[in-house]
Design a protein around this motif. Structure first.
Motif, PDB file in Angstrom:
ATOM      1  N   GLU A 160      48.216  58.382  31.992  1.00 31.65           N
ATOM      2  CA  GLU A 160      49.155  57.286  32.128  1.00 31.65           C
ATOM      3  C   GLU A 160      48.297  56.709  33.096  1.00 31.65           C
ATOM      4  OE1 GLU A 160      52.822  55.667  33.593  1.00 31.65           O
ATOM      5  OE2 GLU A 160      52.104  56.736  31.941  1.00 31.65           O
ATOM      6  N   LEU A 161      47.457  57.379  33.897  1.00 34.65           N
ATOM      7  CA  LEU A 161      46.387  56.425  34.299  1.00 34.65           C
ATOM      8  C   LEU A 161      45.554  55.603  33.890  1.00 34.65           C
ATOM      9  CD1 LEU A 161      44.636  59.141  36.582  1.00 34.65           C
ATOM     10  CD2 LEU A 161      45.918  56.768  37.436  1.00 34.65           C
ATOM     11  N   ILE A 162      45.296  55.892  32.660  1.00 34.05           N
ATOM     12  CA  ILE A 162      44.740  54.551  31.480  1.00 34.05           C
ATOM     13  C   ILE A 162      45.931  53.211  31.247  1.00 34.05           C
ATOM     14  CG2 ILE A 162      44.268  53.736  29.356  1.00 34.05           C
ATOM     15  CD1 ILE A 162      42.950  57.198  29.284  1.00 34.05           C
ATOM     16  N   ASN A 163      46.942  53.879  30.956  1.00 30.51           N
ATOM     17  CA  ASN A 163      47.914  52.564  30.891  1.00 30.51           C
ATOM     18  C   ASN A 163      48.389  52.119  32.066  1.00 30.51           C
ATOM     19  OD1 ASN A 163      48.530  54.051  28.120  1.00 30.51           O
ATOM     20  ND2 ASN A 163      50.118  55.581  28.618  1.00 30.51           N
ATOM     21  N   ARG A 164      48.248  52.517  33.469  1.00 31.84           N
ATOM     22  CA  ARG A 164      48.816  51.514  34.914  1.00 31.84           C
ATOM     23  C   ARG A 164      47.764  50.577  34.911  1.00 31.84           C
ATOM     24  NH1 ARG A 164      52.781  54.848  38.838  1.00 31.84           N
ATOM     25  NH2 ARG A 164      53.581  56.109  36.703  1.00 31.84           N
ATOM     26  N   SER A 165      46.125  51.054  34.581  1.00 34.70           N
ATOM     27  CA  SER A 165      44.900  50.850  34.866  1.00 34.70           C
ATOM     28  C   SER A 165      44.575  49.085  33.908  1.00 34.70           C
ATOM     29  CB  SER A 165      43.565  51.560  34.824  1.00 34.70           C
ATOM     30  OG  SER A 165      43.025  51.880  33.708  1.00 34.70           O
ATOM     31  N   ALA A 166      43.181  48.696  34.378  1.00 36.46           N
ATOM     32  CA  ALA A 166      43.037  46.996  33.916  1.00 36.46           C
ATOM     33  C   ALA A 166      41.670  47.094  33.467  1.00 36.46           C
ATOM     34  CB  ALA A 166      43.468  46.117  34.647  1.00 36.46           C
ATOM     35  N   PRO A 167      41.095  47.168  32.135  1.00 37.57           N
ATOM     36  CA  PRO A 167      39.162  46.975  32.276  1.00 37.57           C
ATOM     37  C   PRO A 167      39.273  46.238  33.393  1.00 37.57           C
ATOM     38  CG  PRO A 167      40.544  46.329  30.162  1.00 37.57           C
ATOM     39  CD  PRO A 167      41.921  46.248  31.049  1.00 37.57           C
ATOM     40  N   LEU A 168      37.922  46.325  33.866  1.00 43.77           N
ATOM     41  CA  LEU A 168      36.947  45.756  34.535  1.00 43.77           C
ATOM     42  C   LEU A 168      37.081  44.556  34.071  1.00 43.77           C
ATOM     43  CD1 LEU A 168      35.017  46.475  37.353  1.00 43.77           C
ATOM     44  CD2 LEU A 168      33.022  46.085  35.378  1.00 43.77           C
ATOM     45  N   LEU A 169      36.645  43.860  33.427  1.00 46.01           N
ATOM     46  CA  LEU A 169      36.675  42.494  33.376  1.00 46.01           C
ATOM     47  C   LEU A 169      37.356  41.173  33.631  1.00 46.01           C
ATOM     48  CD1 LEU A 169      33.264  42.486  31.141  1.00 46.01           C
ATOM     49  CD2 LEU A 169      33.394  42.389  33.198  1.00 46.01           C
ATOM     50  N   ASP A 170      38.853  42.666  33.605  1.00 44.99           N
ATOM     51  CA  ASP A 170      40.474  41.920  33.090  1.00 44.99           C
ATOM     52  C   ASP A 170      40.940  42.360  34.552  1.00 44.99           C
ATOM     53  OD1 ASP A 170      39.795  40.890  30.971  1.00 44.99           O
ATOM     54  OD2 ASP A 170      40.540  42.391  29.437  1.00 44.99           O
ATOM     55  N   SER A 171      40.291  42.902  35.781  1.00 42.76           N
ATOM     56  CA  SER A 171      41.248  43.645  36.273  1.00 42.76           C
ATOM     57  C   SER A 171      41.531  42.013  37.587  1.00 42.76           C
ATOM     58  CB  SER A 171      40.425  45.068  36.910  1.00 42.76           C
ATOM     59  OG  SER A 171      40.880  45.038  38.491  1.00 42.76           O
ATOM     60  N   PRO A 172      42.255  42.182  37.914  1.00 43.84           N
ATOM     61  CA  PRO A 172      42.545  41.287  39.637  1.00 43.84           C
ATOM     62  C   PRO A 172      41.804  41.655  40.980  1.00 43.84           C
ATOM     63  CG  PRO A 172      44.256  42.940  39.627  1.00 43.84           C
ATOM     64  CD  PRO A 172      43.372  42.463  38.290  1.00 43.84           C
ATOM     65  N   ILE A 173      41.777  43.500  40.447  1.00 45.26           N
ATOM     66  CA  ILE A 173      40.211  43.682  41.766  1.00 45.26           C
ATOM     67  C   ILE A 173      39.198  43.385  41.450  1.00 45.26           C
ATOM     68  CG2 ILE A 173      39.406  45.882  42.766  1.00 45.26           C
ATOM     69  CD1 ILE A 173      42.205  47.316  41.882  1.00 45.26           C
ATOM     70  N   TYR A 174      38.825  43.411  39.982  1.00 44.03           N
ATOM     71  CA  TYR A 174      37.456  42.505  40.418  1.00 44.03           C
ATOM     72  C   TYR A 174      36.641  41.526  40.156  1.00 44.03           C
ATOM     73  CZ  TYR A 174      33.405  40.965  36.983  1.00 44.03           C
ATOM     74  OH  TYR A 174      32.423  40.574  36.698  1.00 44.03           O
ATOM     75  N   ALA A 175      38.348  40.316  39.871  1.00 42.56           N
ATOM     76  CA  ALA A 175      38.223  39.080  40.548  1.00 42.56           C
ATOM     77  C   ALA A 175      38.562  38.406  41.935  1.00 42.56           C
ATOM     78  CB  ALA A 175      39.879  38.285  39.539  1.00 42.56           C
ATOM     79  N   SER A 176      39.169  39.277  42.434  1.00 45.90           N
ATOM     80  CA  SER A 176      39.070  39.497  44.082  1.00 45.90           C
ATOM     81  C   SER A 176      37.658  39.671  44.941  1.00 45.90           C
ATOM     82  CB  SER A 176      40.210  40.304  44.805  1.00 45.90           C
ATOM     83  OG  SER A 176      39.244  40.236  45.440  1.00 45.90           O
ATOM     84  N   TRP A 177      36.538  40.690  43.180  1.00 41.16           N
ATOM     85  CA  TRP A 177      35.154  41.277  44.543  1.00 41.16           C
ATOM     86  C   TRP A 177      34.373  40.011  44.451  1.00 41.16           C
ATOM     87  CZ3 TRP A 177      31.186  41.651  40.441  1.00 41.16           C
ATOM     88  CH2 TRP A 177      29.737  42.442  41.882  1.00 41.16           C
ATOM     89  N   ARG A 178      34.433  39.244  43.410  1.00 43.86           N
ATOM     90  CA  ARG A 178      33.565  37.994  42.592  1.00 43.86           C
ATOM     91  C   ARG A 178      33.404  36.779  43.757  1.00 43.86           C
ATOM     92  NH1 ARG A 178      33.278  36.135  36.453  1.00 43.86           N
ATOM     93  NH2 ARG A 178      31.479  34.894  37.388  1.00 43.86           N
ATOM     94  N   LYS A 179      35.025  36.976  44.166  1.00 46.31           N
ATOM     95  CA  LYS A 179      34.846  35.831  45.058  1.00 46.31           C
ATOM     96  C   LYS A 179      34.660  35.796  46.478  1.00 46.31           C
ATOM     97  CE  LYS A 179      38.886  33.811  42.368  1.00 46.31           C
ATOM     98  NZ  LYS A 179      40.711  33.699  42.654  1.00 46.31           N
ATOM     99  N   ARG A 180      34.419  37.064  46.535  1.00 42.45           N
ATOM    100  CA  ARG A 180      34.000  37.492  48.236  1.00 42.45           C
ATOM    101  C   ARG A 180      32.144  36.806  49.036  1.00 42.45           C
ATOM    102  NH1 ARG A 180      30.284  40.182  44.906  1.00 42.45           N
ATOM    103  NH2 ARG A 180      28.614  40.925  45.465  1.00 42.45           N
TER     104      ARG A 180
END
Length: 213
Positions: A193-213
């Motif tokens: 369930e955690l895998i289904n709800r999560s996103a691969p790192l490079l596709d994650s909005p969390i990662y995208a936000s981190w890159r823009k910091r």
């Protein structure tokens, strides 16, 4: 591999998922689980790690110490080198076709540890073939509340090692090996369930936000 089995409940129906109440205690020394090497060597299908704490005390690793003193560039360089140096481990994974999945549950905004240290490690993990996945803790709040789950590692859907950390120091204080099929099955379902709800790192909005910091 383990010491005597510890049973803290009177009935199987009372076993909690985290921390598990029916387990064998593993050996923790200097923040590491001594039996992990043997467990890794027995892997055949998949390895899933769930990470919940927003910082881990990784002393005396020089990369972590660099992060703590604010030398973020050096910290990131050293942690990437450390990941890349695990050639034997990653060779074994590729040879056996083992699926390597790590689910990082993130509290937002991201902790300095994640921003300035661990994200660099995750990028190196991806380069080495791991499936690193990110999920906002708010998006799995129901799972966290229902299971009380924190850090654990799933081996081949047959064994679970629950990792218990000291709340004040973020140092690993205990590791519990679970082999009871019914309890392991609950961890397998949670992992999926955690895998289904999560996103691969490079596709994650969390990662995208981190890159823009």
């Amino acid at each position: 591999m383990t010491e005597q089995t510890t049973r803290e409940t009177s009935g199987r129906q009372d076993i909690s998922i985290y921390p598990p109440a029916e387990y064998s205690r593993l050996t923790v020394a200097d923040g590491r689980v001594e039996e992990f090497g043997a467990l890794f060597n027995e892997l055949r299908t998949r390895w899933v790690k769930v990470e919940r704490l927003q910082e881990y005390d990784e002393s005396p690793f020089e990369g972590y110490l660099a992060f703590r003193r604010g030398d973020h560039a050096e910290a990131q360089r050293l942690v990437r080198e450390m990941v890349k140096s695990q050639t034997g481990f990653y060779s074994l994974v590729r040879e056996r076709g083992i699926s390597m999945v790590r689910v990082r549950i993130c509290d937002l905004p991201l902790s300095p540890y994640l921003v300035h240290y661990e994200m660099a490690a995750y990028l190196a993990d991806v380069e080495c073939g791991e499936d690193i996945r990110l999920v906002d803790s708010a998006d799995v709040a129901d799972l966290l509340a229902q299971t009380g789950v924190s850090d654990y590692v799933l081996f081949d859907d047959r064994r679970v090692v629950a990792l218990l950390y000291d709340e004040d120091t973020a140092r690993l204080r205990e590791a519990r090996l679970v082999e009871d099929p019914e309890l392991v099955a609950r961890y397998v379902a949670l992992s999926d369930e955690l895998i289904n709800r999560s996103a691969p790192l490079l596709d994650s909005p969390i990662y995208a936000s981190w890159r823009k910091r």
